[in-house]
Scaffold this motif. Structure first.
Motif, PDB file in Angstrom:
ATOM      1  N   PHE A 109     -14.569 -10.147   9.569  1.00 57.01           N
ATOM      2  CA  PHE A 109     -13.128 -10.231   9.976  1.00 57.01           C
ATOM      3  C   PHE A 109     -12.361 -10.977   8.624  1.00 57.01           C
ATOM      4  CE2 PHE A 109     -10.172 -12.749  12.325  1.00 57.01           C
ATOM      5  CZ  PHE A 109      -9.098 -11.837  12.738  1.00 57.01           C
ATOM      6  N   GLU A 110     -13.148 -12.285   8.653  1.00 59.05           N
ATOM      7  CA  GLU A 110     -12.561 -13.264   7.468  1.00 59.05           C
ATOM      8  C   GLU A 110     -12.243 -12.688   6.444  1.00 59.05           C
ATOM      9  OE1 GLU A 110     -13.307 -17.747   5.836  1.00 59.05           O
ATOM     10  OE2 GLU A 110     -14.418 -16.966   7.520  1.00 59.05           O
ATOM     11  N   ALA A 111     -13.226 -11.782   5.722  1.00 60.18           N
ATOM     12  CA  ALA A 111     -13.463 -11.123   4.482  1.00 60.18           C
ATOM     13  C   ALA A 111     -12.157 -10.174   4.384  1.00 60.18           C
ATOM     14  CB  ALA A 111     -14.689 -10.489   4.285  1.00 60.18           C
TER      15      ALA A 111
ATOM     16  N   LEU B 122      -6.848  -8.960   2.109  1.00 60.29           N
ATOM     17  CA  LEU B 122      -5.727  -8.462   2.380  1.00 60.29           C
ATOM     18  C   LEU B 122      -4.574  -9.466   1.854  1.00 60.29           C
ATOM     19  CD1 LEU B 122      -3.791  -6.302   3.679  1.00 60.29           C
ATOM     20  CD2 LEU B 122      -3.839  -7.713   5.730  1.00 60.29           C
ATOM     21  N   ASN B 123      -4.863 -10.755   2.012  1.00 58.61           N
ATOM     22  CA  ASN B 123      -4.205 -11.945   1.500  1.00 58.61           C
ATOM     23  C   ASN B 123      -4.004 -11.873  -0.155  1.00 58.61           C
ATOM     24  OD1 ASN B 123      -2.447 -13.956   1.842  1.00 58.61           O
ATOM     25  ND2 ASN B 123      -3.746 -15.456   1.390  1.00 58.61           N
ATOM     26  N   ARG B 124      -5.193 -11.727  -0.670  1.00 61.21           N
ATOM     27  CA  ARG B 124      -5.326 -11.572  -1.969  1.00 61.21           C
ATOM     28  C   ARG B 124      -4.497 -10.259  -2.703  1.00 61.21           C
ATOM     29  NH1 ARG B 124     -10.974 -12.364  -2.631  1.00 61.21           N
ATOM     30  NH2 ARG B 124     -11.078 -10.200  -1.991  1.00 61.21           N
ATOM     31  N   LEU B 125      -4.448  -9.224  -1.858  1.00 60.23           N
ATOM     32  CA  LEU B 125      -3.630  -8.200  -2.242  1.00 60.23           C
ATOM     33  C   LEU B 125      -2.326  -8.564  -2.322  1.00 60.23           C
ATOM     34  CD1 LEU B 125      -5.406  -5.182  -0.697  1.00 60.23           C
ATOM     35  CD2 LEU B 125      -5.614  -5.698  -3.049  1.00 60.23           C
TER      36      LEU B 125
ATOM     37  N   GLU C 277      -1.105 -11.508  -2.597  1.00 64.34           N
ATOM     38  CA  GLU C 277      -0.601 -12.556  -3.606  1.00 64.34           C
ATOM     39  C   GLU C 277      -0.664 -11.856  -5.034  1.00 64.34           C
ATOM     40  OE1 GLU C 277      -3.666 -15.567  -3.056  1.00 64.34           O
ATOM     41  OE2 GLU C 277      -2.593 -16.516  -1.554  1.00 64.34           O
ATOM     42  N   ASP C 278      -1.305 -10.967  -5.206  1.00 60.21           N
ATOM     43  CA  ASP C 278      -1.406 -10.233  -6.654  1.00 60.21           C
ATOM     44  C   ASP C 278      -0.013  -9.201  -6.666  1.00 60.21           C
ATOM     45  OD1 ASP C 278      -3.843 -11.609  -7.265  1.00 60.21           O
ATOM     46  OD2 ASP C 278      -5.034  -9.867  -6.843  1.00 60.21           O
ATOM     47  N   GLY C 279       0.443  -9.180  -5.824  1.00 64.09           N
ATOM     48  CA  GLY C 279       1.801  -8.101  -5.608  1.00 64.09           C
ATOM     49  C   GLY C 279       1.450  -6.706  -5.732  1.00 64.09           C
ATOM     50  N   LEU C 280      -0.019  -6.419  -5.263  1.00 67.40           N
ATOM     51  CA  LEU C 280      -0.466  -5.090  -5.090  1.00 67.40           C
ATOM     52  C   LEU C 280       0.146  -4.156  -3.723  1.00 67.40           C
ATOM     53  CD1 LEU C 280      -3.945  -5.269  -6.578  1.00 67.40           C
ATOM     54  CD2 LEU C 280      -2.110  -4.525  -7.685  1.00 67.40           C
ATOM     55  N   ILE C 281       0.505  -5.060  -2.892  1.00 66.84           N
ATOM     56  CA  ILE C 281       1.366  -4.430  -1.627  1.00 66.84           C
ATOM     57  C   ILE C 281       2.481  -5.367  -1.131  1.00 66.84           C
ATOM     58  CG2 ILE C 281      -1.052  -3.641  -0.698  1.00 66.84           C
ATOM     59  CD1 ILE C 281      -1.293  -6.056   1.332  1.00 66.84           C
ATOM     60  N   THR C 282       3.238  -4.646  -0.403  1.00 71.88           N
ATOM     61  CA  THR C 282       4.507  -5.511  -0.197  1.00 71.88           C
ATOM     62  C   THR C 282       4.290  -6.463   1.234  1.00 71.88           C
ATOM     63  OG1 THR C 282       5.310  -3.603   1.326  1.00 71.88           O
ATOM     64  CG2 THR C 282       5.854  -3.177  -0.818  1.00 71.88           C
TER      65      THR C 282
ATOM     66  N   GLU D 233       2.086  -7.170   6.568  1.00 76.35           N
ATOM     67  CA  GLU D 233       2.205  -7.470   7.819  1.00 76.35           C
ATOM     68  C   GLU D 233       1.388  -6.424   8.809  1.00 76.35           C
ATOM     69  OE1 GLU D 233       2.840 -10.169   9.519  1.00 76.35           O
ATOM     70  OE2 GLU D 233       3.153 -11.189   7.508  1.00 76.35           O
ATOM     71  N   LYS D 234       1.749  -5.088   8.613  1.00 74.89           N
ATOM     72  CA  LYS D 234       1.272  -3.963   9.011  1.00 74.89           C
ATOM     73  C   LYS D 234      -0.214  -3.863   9.353  1.00 74.89           C
ATOM     74  CE  LYS D 234       1.310   1.257   9.591  1.00 74.89           C
ATOM     75  NZ  LYS D 234       1.243   2.106   8.740  1.00 74.89           N
ATOM     76  N   LYS D 235      -0.911  -3.966   8.024  1.00 76.28           N
ATOM     77  CA  LYS D 235      -2.181  -4.019   7.873  1.00 76.28           C
ATOM     78  C   LYS D 235      -2.911  -4.999   8.500  1.00 76.28           C
ATOM     79  CE  LYS D 235      -6.159  -2.364   6.383  1.00 76.28           C
ATOM     80  NZ  LYS D 235      -6.466  -1.138   7.112  1.00 76.28           N
ATOM     81  N   ARG D 236      -2.418  -6.384   8.629  1.00 78.65           N
ATOM     82  CA  ARG D 236      -2.885  -7.361   9.159  1.00 78.65           C
ATOM     83  C   ARG D 236      -2.759  -7.309  10.773  1.00 78.65           C
ATOM     84  NH1 ARG D 236      -0.498 -11.732  11.598  1.00 78.65           N
ATOM     85  NH2 ARG D 236      -1.883 -13.833  11.555  1.00 78.65           N
ATOM     86  N   ALA D 237      -1.691  -6.779  11.139  1.00 82.54           N
ATOM     87  CA  ALA D 237      -1.491  -6.337  12.724  1.00 82.54           C
ATOM     88  C   ALA D 237      -2.851  -5.456  13.083  1.00 82.54           C
ATOM     89  CB  ALA D 237      -0.483  -5.857  13.060  1.00 82.54           C
ATOM     90  N   ASP D 238      -3.183  -4.360  12.144  1.00 78.26           N
ATOM     91  CA  ASP D 238      -4.292  -3.496  12.321  1.00 78.26           C
ATOM     92  C   ASP D 238      -5.600  -4.160  12.474  1.00 78.26           C
ATOM     93  OD1 ASP D 238      -2.417  -1.340  12.448  1.00 78.26           O
ATOM     94  OD2 ASP D 238      -2.895  -0.622  10.467  1.00 78.26           O
ATOM     95  N   ILE D 239      -5.873  -5.197  11.380  1.00 77.39           N
ATOM     96  CA  ILE D 239      -6.927  -5.887  11.459  1.00 77.39           C
ATOM     97  C   ILE D 239      -6.993  -6.756  12.842  1.00 77.39           C
ATOM     98  CG2 ILE D 239      -8.507  -7.866  10.316  1.00 77.39           C
ATOM     99  CD1 ILE D 239      -7.304  -6.376   7.743  1.00 77.39           C
ATOM    100  N   MET D 240      -6.161  -7.252  13.075  1.00 78.88           N
ATOM    101  CA  MET D 240      -6.166  -8.279  14.256  1.00 78.88           C
ATOM    102  C   MET D 240      -6.410  -7.236  15.467  1.00 78.88           C
ATOM    103  SD  MET D 240      -5.542 -11.406  13.079  1.00 78.88           S
ATOM    104  CE  MET D 240      -5.112 -12.434  14.380  1.00 78.88           C
TER     105      MET D 240
END
Length: 115
Positions: A82-84, A89-92, A94-99, A104-111
């Motif tokens: 889960f943490e990984a 996702l956070n790294r993506l 920060e690197d500007g690969l996702i908006t 927020e959408k993917k984070r909500a899915d993971i949660m």
């Protein structure tokens, strides 16, 4: 990899035990007429009835099959997984690969899927 033992159900074992008992009775009646064949028949019938009785009366029992099952996580702790996912996702983001909205959408899915 995990090994799973598959054994007959209680009802199958009960039917096999009763059928084996019937063949044991038949075996004892044919021993005088059939000689060695009657003895062999009776020993096999006792073995069959005994195996099914063991499966019926115990939780262990004799397995019909053994199956190797692979785990999807392969020993990875669910919390670490889960943490990984969140760190990746956070790294993506920060690197500007996702908006921000994709983040927020993917984070909500993971949660939702983890909790």
């Amino acid at each position: 990899m995990k090994r799973v033992r598959v054994k007959p159900s209680k009802s199958q074992s009960f039917v096999g035990m009763i059928g084996g008992a019937v063949f044991v009775i038949i075996g004892f009646s044919i021993i005088p007429m059939m000689g060695m064949f009657g003895i062999f028949w009776t020993i096999m019938a006792i073995a069959i009835a005994g195996m099914h009785a063991y499966n019926y009366f115990t939780d262990k029992g004799v397995a019909s099959w053994e199956i190797d099952v692979e785990s999807n996580h392969q020993g990875v702790n669910r919390e670490e997984d889960f943490e990984a996912k969140l760190r990746k996702l956070n790294r993506l983001k920060e690197d500007g690969l996702i908006t921000d909205s994709e983040f927020e959408k993917k984070r909500a899915d993971i949660m939702r899927s983890e909790w």
